[in-house]
Design a protein around this motif. Structure first.
Motif, short mmCIF file in Angstrom:
data_model
loop_
_atom_site.label_atom_id
_atom_site.label_comp_id
_atom_site.label_asym_id
_atom_site.label_seq_id
_atom_site.Cartn_x
_atom_site.Cartn_y
_atom_site.Cartn_z
N THR A 82 16.23 -55.12 1.58
CA THR A 82 16.14 -56.24 2.51
C THR A 82 15.84 -55.75 3.92
OG1 THR A 82 17.76 -57.46 1.20
CG2 THR A 82 17.41 -58.21 3.45
N LYS A 83 14.94 -56.45 4.61
CA LYS A 83 14.60 -56.08 5.98
C LYS A 83 15.00 -57.16 6.98
CE LYS A 83 10.91 -54.01 8.74
NZ LYS A 83 9.50 -53.61 8.81
N ASP A 84 15.36 -58.33 6.51
CA ASP A 84 15.70 -59.43 7.40
C ASP A 84 17.21 -59.50 7.62
OD1 ASP A 84 14.72 -62.16 8.65
OD2 ASP A 84 16.51 -62.62 7.46
N PHE A 112 20.23 -60.60 4.99
CA PHE A 112 21.23 -59.59 4.66
C PHE A 112 22.64 -60.09 4.96
CE2 PHE A 112 22.90 -55.08 5.72
CZ PHE A 112 23.40 -54.93 4.44
N ALA A 113 22.80 -60.84 6.06
CA ALA A 113 24.11 -61.37 6.43
C ALA A 113 24.63 -62.32 5.35
CB ALA A 113 24.03 -62.09 7.78
N ARG A 114 23.76 -63.16 4.82
CA ARG A 114 24.17 -64.09 3.76
C ARG A 114 24.53 -63.33 2.48
NH1 ARG A 114 19.93 -67.12 6.18
NH2 ARG A 114 18.41 -66.33 4.67
N GLN A 115 23.74 -62.32 2.17
CA GLN A 115 24.03 -61.51 0.97
C GLN A 115 25.35 -60.75 1.14
OE1 GLN A 115 19.25 -60.67 0.11
NE2 GLN A 115 20.59 -58.97 0.64
N ALA A 116 25.60 -60.30 2.35
CA ALA A 116 26.83 -59.54 2.61
C ALA A 116 28.07 -60.42 2.47
CB ALA A 116 26.77 -58.92 4.01
N ILE A 117 27.98 -61.66 2.95
CA ILE A 117 29.11 -62.59 2.81
C ILE A 117 29.47 -62.75 1.34
CG2 ILE A 117 29.72 -65.04 2.96
CD1 ILE A 117 30.14 -63.84 5.60
N GLU A 118 28.46 -62.81 0.49
CA GLU A 118 28.71 -62.95 -0.95
C GLU A 118 29.45 -61.73 -1.51
OE1 GLU A 118 28.18 -65.63 -2.88
OE2 GLU A 118 27.75 -66.58 -0.95
N LEU A 151 13.93 -59.48 14.04
CA LEU A 151 14.66 -60.10 12.94
C LEU A 151 15.32 -59.09 12.02
CD1 LEU A 151 12.15 -62.95 11.99
CD2 LEU A 151 14.08 -63.03 13.58
N SER A 152 14.98 -57.82 12.16
CA SER A 152 15.56 -56.80 11.29
C SER A 152 16.86 -56.22 11.84
CB SER A 152 14.55 -55.66 11.09
OG SER A 152 14.33 -54.95 12.30
N ALA A 160 25.29 -55.17 -1.14
CA ALA A 160 24.57 -56.39 -0.74
C ALA A 160 23.09 -56.12 -0.47
CB ALA A 160 25.22 -57.00 0.52
N LEU A 161 22.80 -54.91 -0.02
CA LEU A 161 21.42 -54.57 0.35
C LEU A 161 20.54 -54.38 -0.88
CD1 LEU A 161 19.79 -54.06 2.93
CD2 LEU A 161 20.36 -51.63 2.71
#
Length: 401
Positions: free
Chosen positions: A345-347, A351-357, A375-376, A400-401
């Motif tokens: 992921t570069k965005d 990444f923040a949404r994936q990390a929350i999960e 944005l990165s 998450a990444l």
């Protein structure tokens, strides 16, 4: 039903709800590890020392500590703050040359009230403190982004922007900035002061993190260096705070500024809150007078320095070449950029949404830019998690990444 016809001021159209505060709404998930906050660890607060200072204030000066006070600030505290700055090389700042504010955030608001007209050009770093962007835009500022690197604002680019935009003022966080963690080099600090004099342009130095260095002390503040650049003190505002080193709850900050600006700031402060809490000021004055601060600073520097190293080591180990960052020399943050290596992921927002999960939170970097966001980017705070939690949290980031 909500009333959608209330006559709100048009200035509110210039600002949005803080992306960080919106993110915090997602943090109720049990077991989440947060690298999102921008605040110090409450475990670092010197509760015993603050309690003793508060008790001394109530015992020795109850009338002053509990009564209305001067808008400019409680005189014993102004004296202690002048002495506190003198220990860091600031020459010839008398107590009457500073005002006490309700946190340094109020100082920024007073700067906005006294200097910004709708359409006023203001240069800020890209990225910079999100609340500053919102505050200055509330007063109608047209913000201009100055590029930065690991050594702080790029002064050649800054000079070109000054010539092009003729700003009302320039806002900088030279020492361990939020969010970048950047440290403006000594050479560039002198150049900034020279530019202020050359172009007769006000420079606002926000310095809430300067005492939070991990190893070698940073270069002197712009205020401390101003005696080396003749005339620069006339074009310099310095904002300080005890929030990151003592307690945010005390809400004690201060501002040093040219006399004419200070007088107008006092007038505006009188309209808004009359004065900063005299009890908080008396407590802070007793704390500083009691000589507690050096030991407190030594403790927080050691703890935050160890946490910063742990986070940086873990990021390199767990995320490898998928992330790029400069190791901070102080402050509370690691500012990082996703590289997209190996198809990762570069965005930052994605990444923040994936990390929350995965049970870990941070702040994506885009909201910290007034224009042309990268944005990165992302901001990670190591302040409030211990070293084991930091390692676990970075491990979750890798998943998450």
């Amino acid at each position: 039903m909500p009333n959608s016809n209330l006559p709100f001021a048009q200035r509110l159209d210039n600002v949005e709800t803080s992306a960080i505060r919106e993110l915090f709404k997602l943090l109720g998930k049990p077991g989440i590890i947060s690298f999102a906050g921008g605040f110090p660890d409450s475990a670092m607060f010197d509760v015993t020392g603050i309690a003793a200072a508060a008790n001394k204030a109530l015992t020795e000066e109850p009338g002053s500590a509990l009564q209305y006070g001067a808008t400019e600030g409680y005189e014993p505290l102004r004296k202690q703050l002048a002495a506190f700055m003198a220990q860091k090389g600031v020459q010839n700042v008398a107590p009457e040359q500073l005002i006490v504010t309700t946190g340094s955030q109020q100082a920024l608001d007073l700067i906005g009230k006294t200097l910004i007209d709708p359409g006023s050009k203001v240069i800020v770093e890209g990225p910079t403190f999100l609340a500053t962007i919102q505050c200055f835009r509330l007063y109608g500022a047209d913000l201009v982004s100055a590029p930065i690197d690991a050594d702080g604002v790029q002064v050649d680019e800054l000079e070109e922007l000054i010539k092009q935009h003729k700003p009302k003022f320039i806002y900088l966080i030279p020492t361990f900035g939020n969010p970048s963690g950047g440290l403006l080099s000594l050479e560039r600090r002198k150049r900034v002061l020279e530019l202020a004099v050359k172009y007769q342009t006000l420079v606002v130095e926000d310095d809430p993190y300067g005492d939070l260095y991990f190893n070698a002390a940073p270069p002197p503040s712009l205020l401390a260096l101003s005696h080396e650049v003749p005339g620069s003190r006339d074009w310099l505002v310095h904002c300080g705070s005890l929030s990151k080193v003592l307690s945010p709850g005390l809400r004690v900050g201060w501002m040093v500024a040219p006399a004419e600006l200070l007088a107008r700031a006092v007038m505006c402060k009188q309209f808004s809150d009359a004065h900063t809490s005299t009890f908080a000021q008396a407590t802070a004055a007793q704390y500083l007078a009691g000589g507690h601060m050096p030991a407190t600073l030594a403790r927080v520097r050691k703890v935050y320095g160890a946490r910063a190293k742990t986070m940086c080591d873990a990021l390199r180990s767990e995320l490898g070449d998928a992330i790029d960052f400069v190791t901070p020399q102080g402050g509370l943050f690691v500012w990082a950029r996703l590289t997209g290596a190996n198809g990762k992921t570069k965005d930052g927002a994605t990444f923040a949404r994936q990390a929350i999960e995965k049970g870990v939170a941070f702040v994506p970097g885009a909201p910290f830019y007034c224009a042309n966001p990268d944005l990165s980017t992302l901001r990670l705070s190591f302040a409030t998690a211990d070293e084991d939690r930091i390692r676990e949290g970075v491990g979750r980031l890798a998943q998450a990444l």
